[in-house]
Design a protein around this motif. Structure first.
Motif, PDB file in Angstrom:
ATOM      1  N   VAL A  17       0.845  -1.197   0.000  1.00 36.80           N
ATOM      2  CA  VAL A  17       0.000   0.000   0.000  1.00 36.80           C
ATOM      3  C   VAL A  17       0.877   1.241   0.000  1.00 36.80           C
ATOM      4  CG1 VAL A  17      -1.619   1.340   1.388  1.00 36.80           C
ATOM      5  CG2 VAL A  17      -1.997  -1.107   1.040  1.00 36.80           C
ATOM      6  N   GLY A  21       1.040   3.803  -3.118  1.00 39.00           N
ATOM      7  CA  GLY A  21       0.623   5.161  -2.817  1.00 39.00           C
ATOM      8  C   GLY A  21       1.665   6.207  -3.129  1.00 39.00           C
ATOM      9  N   SER A  22       2.925   5.797  -3.219  1.00 40.95           N
ATOM     10  CA  SER A  22       3.991   6.774  -3.457  1.00 40.95           C
ATOM     11  C   SER A  22       4.270   6.963  -4.946  1.00 40.95           C
ATOM     12  CB  SER A  22       5.276   6.335  -2.737  1.00 40.95           C
ATOM     13  OG  SER A  22       5.768   5.125  -3.309  1.00 40.95           O
TER      14      SER A  22
END
Length: 59
Positions: A53, A57-58
């Protein structure tokens, strides 16, 4: 109703909804002991899931 125009207040009024906000939604339950297999699986899987995650997300 378009999603961008959606609010709970408008939905409640236009669809004649009633919200019950008192009491518990689910019955009260007693905790259980995890099986050794499930405990091991979660110990291995949760750090990987969190890492994925964070990585996704980055981007």
């Amino acid at each position: 109703m378009a999603y961008s125009n959606f609010t709970l207040r408008k939905a409640k009024e236009e669809l004649n909804l009633t919200f019950l906000e008192e009491g518990r939604f689910l019955p009260k339950t007693e905790p259980i002991t995890l099986s050794p297999y499930l405990a091991k699986f979660l110990a291995q899987s949760i750090p990987l899931a969190i890492a994925l995650v964070i990585e996704l997300g980055s981007r």
